[in-house]
Design a protein around this motif. Structure first.
Motif, mmCIF file in Angstrom:
data_model
loop_
_atom_site.group_PDB
_atom_site.id
_atom_site.type_symbol
_atom_site.label_atom_id
_atom_site.label_comp_id
_atom_site.label_asym_id
_atom_site.label_seq_id
_atom_site.Cartn_x
_atom_site.Cartn_y
_atom_site.Cartn_z
ATOM 1 N N CYS A 1 44.494 -2.929 -7.619
ATOM 2 C CA CYS A 1 43.219 -2.221 -7.468
ATOM 3 C C CYS A 1 43.205 -1.419 -6.165
ATOM 4 O O CYS A 1 43.750 -1.854 -5.151
ATOM 5 N N VAL A 2 42.561 -0.240 -6.197
ATOM 6 C CA VAL A 2 42.484 0.593 -4.993
ATOM 7 C C VAL A 2 41.056 0.838 -4.508
ATOM 8 O O VAL A 2 40.860 1.224 -3.355
ATOM 9 N N THR A 3 40.049 0.631 -5.354
ATOM 10 C CA THR A 3 38.653 0.689 -4.915
ATOM 11 C C THR A 3 37.865 -0.386 -5.651
ATOM 12 O O THR A 3 38.176 -0.714 -6.799
ATOM 13 N N LEU A 4 36.839 -0.910 -5.013
ATOM 14 C CA LEU A 4 36.088 -2.000 -5.622
ATOM 15 C C LEU A 4 35.333 -1.549 -6.871
ATOM 16 O O LEU A 4 35.211 -2.306 -7.834
ATOM 17 N N ASP A 5 34.839 -0.298 -6.872
ATOM 18 C CA ASP A 5 34.091 0.147 -8.042
ATOM 19 C C ASP A 5 34.991 0.404 -9.250
ATOM 20 O O ASP A 5 34.516 0.512 -10.375
ATOM 21 N N GLN A 6 36.311 0.476 -9.019
ATOM 22 C CA GLN A 6 37.249 0.646 -10.130
ATOM 23 C C GLN A 6 37.817 -0.673 -10.633
ATOM 24 O O GLN A 6 38.566 -0.694 -11.618
ATOM 25 N N PHE A 7 37.441 -1.774 -9.986
ATOM 26 C CA PHE A 7 38.033 -3.053 -10.380
ATOM 27 C C PHE A 7 37.691 -3.441 -11.818
ATOM 28 O O PHE A 7 38.579 -3.777 -12.608
ATOM 29 N N ARG A 8 36.420 -3.396 -12.162
ATOM 30 C CA ARG A 8 36.038 -3.834 -13.515
ATOM 31 C C ARG A 8 36.608 -2.926 -14.601
ATOM 32 O O ARG A 8 37.114 -3.431 -15.622
ATOM 33 N N PRO A 9 36.560 -1.597 -14.455
ATOM 34 C CA PRO A 9 37.227 -0.750 -15.458
ATOM 35 C C PRO A 9 38.732 -1.024 -15.554
ATOM 36 O O PRO A 9 39.296 -1.022 -16.656
ATOM 37 N N MET A 10 39.381 -1.260 -14.424
ATOM 38 C CA MET A 10 40.807 -1.590 -14.442
ATOM 39 C C MET A 10 41.044 -2.893 -15.195
ATOM 40 O O MET A 10 41.948 -2.991 -16.046
ATOM 41 N N ALA A 11 40.246 -3.897 -14.879
ATOM 42 C CA ALA A 11 40.390 -5.198 -15.534
ATOM 43 C C ALA A 11 40.181 -5.078 -17.043
ATOM 44 O O ALA A 11 40.906 -5.704 -17.835
ATOM 45 N N ALA A 12 39.216 -4.269 -17.441
ATOM 46 C CA ALA A 12 38.957 -4.082 -18.874
ATOM 47 C C ALA A 12 40.122 -3.374 -19.558
ATOM 48 O O ALA A 12 40.491 -3.707 -20.693
ATOM 49 N N ALA A 13 40.733 -2.410 -18.870
ATOM 50 C CA ALA A 13 41.834 -1.644 -19.459
ATOM 51 C C ALA A 13 43.045 -2.513 -19.761
ATOM 52 O O ALA A 13 43.761 -2.290 -20.747
ATOM 53 N N VAL A 14 43.305 -3.510 -18.909
ATOM 54 C CA VAL A 14 44.503 -4.340 -19.098
ATOM 55 C C VAL A 14 44.181 -5.711 -19.688
ATOM 56 O O VAL A 14 45.087 -6.535 -19.859
#
Length: 263
Positions: free
Chosen positions: A40-53
Motif C-alpha cells: 500500500c502507498v496511501t491510506l485512502d487506497q488501502f481498502r480498494p487495494m484490499a478489495a482488488a486482491v
C-alpha cells in the motif's frame, strides 16, 4: 518456488496488458511464484487495494503511506497513527509500509516525511508487524529514525535497495533488518549494487519486482509483473555464484521468517 516480497498489483495497467488481475496472478504461479505481498502507498487506497486482491489466497497486504505522498495525505495528523493501527490490524496485513524517506524526489517535505515515518514505526511496534522501508538519498536520517523508534523490535526490510553497502550492513547488524533486491540488480549500470548484493549474506536478502515498475532484464521497457521475480532470482544467483534453486529456497525462508508466514 519464489516469493515476490514487494509488488503493487493494484497499480498494474491491465488494460494496457490486455488481460486481468487473475491472469497476472496465474502467470506468476506458472513461473513458480508461490506468494506475493501487495504493498500500500496511501491510506485512502488501502481498502480498494484490499478489495482488488481479495480473491487471491496467495496475496497478502501491507498498509502504509509512501513518503512521496505525505503532502497529499487526507488523514488528519492527529488521527494518522490511530488510523494506521486500525487498518493494519486487518489479518491479511502482514507489514506496515511502505514508509520511509525520499530526499531525492522531494527534499522540501523532509519534516513531514520524518513525522509520518516515526508514526509508522510506532504503529509497527504496536501491531508487532515488520516495516517496509523506502529510502532514497536519506541514509543517515533513515537509520537514525529507525533506531530512535526502536525498530529492531518489529524488524523490517529496506525494499528495492540501491543505497550503500554500509547502510545495508548497519540495518542488518543493528536493527535485525533484511534487504530486498529488485530488477534494478539486472540493469547494465548497476555494478555497485551487484557488488553490494554479492557482499551481503543470502540469509538476509529478499527478492521483489516492485511491479509495475522496474522490469528486470530481459523485460526492460515492459510493464513489470510478479512473474518476473524469477528473473530477479536468476540475476541474484549469478551474482552470488549459487543455484537459482538455492536463491528461491533461502529468500522464501527469509520472507517467512521476517513476516511470520508459512508460504
Amino acid at each position: 518456488m519464489f516469493v515476490d516480497s514487494h509488488c503493487h498489483l493494484d497499480k498494474i495497467d491491465t488494460d494496457k496488458l490486455g488481460t486481468d488481475l487473475a491472469t497476472i496472478v496465474k502467470n506468476a504461479e506458472r513461473k513458480g511464484v508461490r506468494h506475493m505481498l501487495c504493498v500500500c502507498v496511501t491510506l485512502d487506497q488501502f481498502r480498494p487495494m484490499a478489495a482488488a486482491v481479495e480473491p487471491f489466497d496467495n496475496v497478502s497486504l501491507s498498509c502504509g503511506l509512501h513518503p512521496l505522498y505525505v503532502k497529499d495525505e487526507k488523514t488528519p495528523a492527529d488521527d494518522f497513527y490511530k488510523t494506521l493501527v486500525e487498518l493494519g490490524a486487518d489479518p491479511r496485513v502482514i507489514a506496515v509500509g511502505e514508509t520511509g524517506l525520499d530526499y531525492f524526489y522531494d527534499p522540501d517535505s523532509k519534516a513531514i516525511q520524518q513525522q509520518a515515518f516515526a508514526k509508522h514505526i510506532a504503529a509497527a511496534n504496536t501491531l508487532k508487524k515488520p516495516l517496509i522501508i523506502h529510502t532514497r538519498d536519506a541514509q543517515q536520517d533513515t537509520l537514525a529514525i529507525l533506531k530512535e523508534g526502536k525498530a529492531e523490535k518489529c524488524k523490517g526490510v529496506l525494499h528495492c535497495f540501491t543505497e550503500s553497502l554500509e547502510m545495508a550492513q548497519q540495518a542488518i547488524d543493528e536493527l535485525d533488518f533484511y534487504v530486498s533486491l529488485s530488477g534494478i540488480l539486472s540493469f547494465r549500470n548497476a555494478e555497485e549494487l551487484r557488488a553490494t548484493a554479492k557482499a551481503l549474506p543470502l540469509e538476509r536478502l529478499l527478492i521483489e519486482t516492485d511491479s509495475p515498475w522496474l522490469a528486470p532484464v530481459p523485460h526492460r521497457g515492459k510493464q513489470n509483473q510478479p512473474a518476473y521475480v524469477a528473473d530477479v532470482a536468476k540475476c541474484l544467483a549469478e551474482v552470488k555464484g549459487v543455484s537459482i534453486e538455492e536463491v528461491a529456497e533461502v529468500t522464501t525462508n527469509n520472507f517467512n521468517e521476517l513476516f511470520k508466514q508459512h508460504v
